[in-house]
Design a protein around this motif. Structure first.
Motif, PDB file in Angstrom:
ATOM      1  N   LEU A 221      15.730  -9.263   1.724  1.00 25.39           N
ATOM      2  CA  LEU A 221      15.496 -10.616   0.773  1.00 25.39           C
ATOM      3  C   LEU A 221      16.602 -11.232   1.309  1.00 25.39           C
ATOM      4  CD1 LEU A 221      13.854 -12.280  -0.656  1.00 25.39           C
ATOM      5  CD2 LEU A 221      14.525 -11.070  -2.604  1.00 25.39           C
ATOM      6  N   GLY A 222      17.823 -10.784   1.370  1.00 22.01           N
ATOM      7  CA  GLY A 222      19.184 -11.193   1.511  1.00 22.01           C
ATOM      8  C   GLY A 222      19.263 -11.991   2.847  1.00 22.01           C
ATOM      9  N   GLY A 223      18.734 -11.222   3.929  1.00 23.67           N
ATOM     10  CA  GLY A 223      18.522 -11.725   5.205  1.00 23.67           C
ATOM     11  C   GLY A 223      17.548 -13.086   5.203  1.00 23.67           C
ATOM     12  N   MET A 224      16.467 -12.974   4.639  1.00 23.58           N
ATOM     13  CA  MET A 224      15.589 -14.058   4.376  1.00 23.58           C
ATOM     14  C   MET A 224      16.228 -15.290   3.980  1.00 23.58           C
ATOM     15  SD  MET A 224      11.840 -12.162   3.953  1.00 23.58           S
ATOM     16  CE  MET A 224      12.246 -11.383   2.698  1.00 23.58           C
ATOM     17  N   ASN A 225      16.943 -15.077   2.736  1.00 24.27           N
ATOM     18  CA  ASN A 225      17.519 -16.278   2.137  1.00 24.27           C
ATOM     19  C   ASN A 225      18.599 -16.807   3.119  1.00 24.27           C
ATOM     20  OD1 ASN A 225      15.879 -16.066  -0.004  1.00 24.27           O
ATOM     21  ND2 ASN A 225      17.235 -14.607  -1.158  1.00 24.27           N
ATOM     22  N   GLN A 226      19.133 -16.030   3.732  1.00 26.05           N
ATOM     23  CA  GLN A 226      20.306 -16.390   4.787  1.00 26.05           C
ATOM     24  C   GLN A 226      19.761 -17.168   5.627  1.00 26.05           C
ATOM     25  OE1 GLN A 226      23.472 -15.758   4.805  1.00 26.05           O
ATOM     26  NE2 GLN A 226      24.289 -15.607   6.534  1.00 26.05           N
ATOM     27  N   ALA A 227      18.741 -16.914   6.301  1.00 28.57           N
ATOM     28  CA  ALA A 227      18.055 -17.859   7.276  1.00 28.57           C
ATOM     29  C   ALA A 227      17.508 -19.020   6.628  1.00 28.57           C
ATOM     30  CB  ALA A 227      16.590 -17.050   7.769  1.00 28.57           C
ATOM     31  N   GLY A 228      17.019 -18.873   5.403  1.00 26.38           N
ATOM     32  CA  GLY A 228      16.548 -20.257   4.793  1.00 26.38           C
ATOM     33  C   GLY A 228      17.825 -21.014   4.015  1.00 26.38           C
ATOM     34  N   GLY A 236      27.168 -17.121   7.708  1.00 26.40           N
ATOM     35  CA  GLY A 236      28.102 -16.075   7.835  1.00 26.40           C
ATOM     36  C   GLY A 236      28.077 -14.797   7.019  1.00 26.40           C
ATOM     37  N   ALA A 237      28.958 -13.739   7.585  1.00 31.24           N
ATOM     38  CA  ALA A 237      28.932 -12.151   7.007  1.00 31.24           C
ATOM     39  C   ALA A 237      29.112 -12.373   5.419  1.00 31.24           C
ATOM     40  CB  ALA A 237      30.037 -11.400   7.394  1.00 31.24           C
ATOM     41  N   ILE A 238      30.031 -13.289   4.943  1.00 31.53           N
ATOM     42  CA  ILE A 238      30.406 -13.417   3.410  1.00 31.53           C
ATOM     43  C   ILE A 238      29.068 -13.811   2.710  1.00 31.53           C
ATOM     44  CG2 ILE A 238      31.897 -14.473   1.772  1.00 31.53           C
ATOM     45  CD1 ILE A 238      34.001 -14.501   3.794  1.00 31.53           C
ATOM     46  N   GLY A 239      28.377 -15.066   3.307  1.00 28.56           N
ATOM     47  CA  GLY A 239      27.301 -15.555   2.812  1.00 28.56           C
ATOM     48  C   GLY A 239      26.412 -14.537   2.766  1.00 28.56           C
ATOM     49  N   TYR A 240      25.836 -13.798   3.718  1.00 29.56           N
ATOM     50  CA  TYR A 240      24.953 -12.745   3.833  1.00 29.56           C
ATOM     51  C   TYR A 240      25.350 -11.599   2.708  1.00 29.56           C
ATOM     52  CZ  TYR A 240      21.804  -8.594   4.653  1.00 29.56           C
ATOM     53  OH  TYR A 240      21.181  -7.778   4.277  1.00 29.56           O
ATOM     54  N   GLY A 241      26.548 -11.427   2.458  1.00 29.32           N
ATOM     55  CA  GLY A 241      26.821 -10.302   1.543  1.00 29.32           C
ATOM     56  C   GLY A 241      26.611 -11.034   0.081  1.00 29.32           C
ATOM     57  N   GLN A 242      26.876 -12.323  -0.087  1.00 28.65           N
ATOM     58  CA  GLN A 242      26.578 -12.753  -1.573  1.00 28.65           C
ATOM     59  C   GLN A 242      25.187 -12.739  -1.776  1.00 28.65           C
ATOM     60  OE1 GLN A 242      28.797 -16.304  -0.726  1.00 28.65           O
ATOM     61  NE2 GLN A 242      30.339 -15.959  -1.692  1.00 28.65           N
ATOM     62  N   ARG A 243      24.376 -13.295  -0.715  1.00 29.13           N
ATOM     63  CA  ARG A 243      22.932 -13.426  -0.619  1.00 29.13           C
ATOM     64  C   ARG A 243      22.084 -11.945  -1.043  1.00 29.13           C
ATOM     65  NH1 ARG A 243      24.080 -17.472   2.811  1.00 29.13           N
ATOM     66  NH2 ARG A 243      23.358 -19.397   1.900  1.00 29.13           N
ATOM     67  N   PHE A 244      22.778 -11.080  -0.282  1.00 30.23           N
ATOM     68  CA  PHE A 244      22.329  -9.409  -0.934  1.00 30.23           C
ATOM     69  C   PHE A 244      22.866  -9.075  -2.233  1.00 30.23           C
ATOM     70  CE2 PHE A 244      23.899  -5.238  -0.848  1.00 30.23           C
ATOM     71  CZ  PHE A 244      22.481  -4.362  -0.913  1.00 30.23           C
ATOM     72  N   GLY A 245      23.879  -9.302  -2.569  1.00 29.31           N
ATOM     73  CA  GLY A 245      24.245  -8.893  -3.836  1.00 29.31           C
ATOM     74  C   GLY A 245      23.463  -9.740  -4.993  1.00 29.31           C
ATOM     75  N   GLN A 246      22.955 -11.258  -4.720  1.00 30.09           N
ATOM     76  CA  GLN A 246      22.354 -11.851  -5.660  1.00 30.09           C
ATOM     77  C   GLN A 246      20.918 -11.109  -5.806  1.00 30.09           C
ATOM     78  OE1 GLN A 246      20.078 -14.628  -3.367  1.00 30.09           O
ATOM     79  NE2 GLN A 246      18.734 -13.970  -5.144  1.00 30.09           N
TER      80      GLN A 246
END
Length: 365
Positions: A221-228, A236-246
């Motif tokens: 889900l973090g990856g899909m949110n990253q794409a959207g 970037g990697a930091i943003g993906y980490g934040q979205r995964f954590g969220q």
């Protein structure tokens, strides 16, 4: 003491001899009596082996085997059948574990080897390694942990509601769609279900939150949110980490508040109770109403404050870690609406589809 008679006989003979030698020659009759008594003692000491007056070698002290039957979670399993076998085929005993899962075989001959076999409904049999006992030994068998039988499709009746609930949870934790996707929060044998204890509610929530599939789902889900590009974290990697954590935090807070904390405080059951019979319309209405109507611990139907409250609390907490541009009341109520809609769809799918793809659940009900 075991050797008391032996020492008494050994001390008695020299005492009489000393007494006899201490008499004056003028007291012949007394000396003769003493000599006669000493002769009698000497005669007793010469009795053949096996005579009642001879001491016998002590038997080696009996030994004991005991233990407590539990499952892999450490929960007690009363009523388990325990079979003891010795090297001699005549050494065969059977017991039933008591309400505390405890068993005890006393008065066993030293030596061995002995072997214990334990069986219980719904579990795989457990066999001990060979056990050799010393004289007088109290041997406690540790780490008796029975595994749930993968083919079990019914609940074993136990001596208390708590034991029955624990067995229900063990069965539900084996339920996985296609063999790997967690399907813990559904009760297929609804008629015989019993309420969960507070401990079991928290146990189930923790189990669901920490399951590897839940973590992988949050990562996807973090990856899909990253794409959207949502929420409004950086890329970037930091943003993906934040979205995964969220994504993971959203799921954990929802399951802990909606599946454990509020159900414990409000005495409500967080599970979905499969209907399985009746018209398609009645089953659909039952499924769609699940986010709003739940079964209380007393068996009555109540407004599902636990589920709805869990969604609202989870949405409110998300304001602490979402980007500032995404925060506000809309985050809470939009999240609540989406969660409720998703829950209605998932319970409908649960009622009509998922049982067919959940091994072990198809034979229930």
């Amino acid at each position: 003491m075991r050797h008391h008679s032996f020492f008494a006989t050994a001390i008695l003979a020299p005492s009489i001899s000393i007494a006899a030698s201490g008499q004056q020659s003028g007291q012949g009759s007394s000396a003769d009596a003493a000599q006669s008594a000493a002769s009698q003692v000497s005669a007793n000491n010469l009795l053949p082996a096996g005579s009642a007056s001879m001491p016998t070698a002590p038997d080696p002290g009996p030994a004991e085997l005991n233990g407590t039957v539990t499952d892999l979670n450490g929960d007690l399993i009363p009523g388990a059948t325990i079979v003891l076998d010795g090297a001699d085929s005549s050494l065969h005993q059977t017991q039933v574990a008591n309400d505390s899962g405890f068993f005890q075989f006393a008065g066993l001959k030293p030596g061995g080897p002995y072997r214990i076999t334990i069986s219980a409904n719904g579990f795989e049999s457990w066999i001990s390694p060979p056990i050799t006992l010393n004289a007088g030994q109290f041997f406690g068998i540790t780490d008796i942990k029975l595994k749930v039988d993968a083919g079990v499709s019914s609940v074993t009746v136990y001596s208390s509601t708590e034991q029955m609930a624990a067995q229900e949870v063990r069965l539900e934790e084996q339920q996985r769609v296609l063999g790997f996707i967690p399907n813990f929060y559904v009760v297929y044998d609804s008629k015989n279900a019993v309420p969960l204890t507070t401990k079991l509610k928290f146990h189930m929530a923790y189990k669901a939150a920490t399951d590897p599939v839940s973590i992988v789902g949050a990562a996807a889900l973090g990856g899909m949110n990253q794409a959207g590009d949502t929420p409004n974290y950086r890329q970037g990697a930091i943003g993906y980490g934040q979205r995964f954590g969220q994504a993971y935090a959203d799921g954990v807070t929802d399951i802990m508040f909606g599946g454990a904390i509020l159900p414990s405080l409000l005495h409500q059951d967080p599970r979905y109770f499969y209907q399985g019979t009746g018209s398609t319309k009645s089953r659909l209405m039952h499924a769609l109403s699940a986010p709003f109507i739940c079964r209380a611990d007393n068996g009555r139907s109540e407004i599902n404050f636990s589920s709805m409250g869990g969604d609202l609390i989870s949405g409110a907490l998300s304001n602490a870690y979402y980007p500032e541009s995404n925060r506000g009341a809309s985050l809470v109520f939009t999240g609540f609406a989406l969660s409720t809609g998703e829950r209605m769809v998932s319970t409908a799918i649960q009622e009509f589809i998922l049982k067919k793809f959940t091994p072990g659940a198809k034979d229930q009900f």
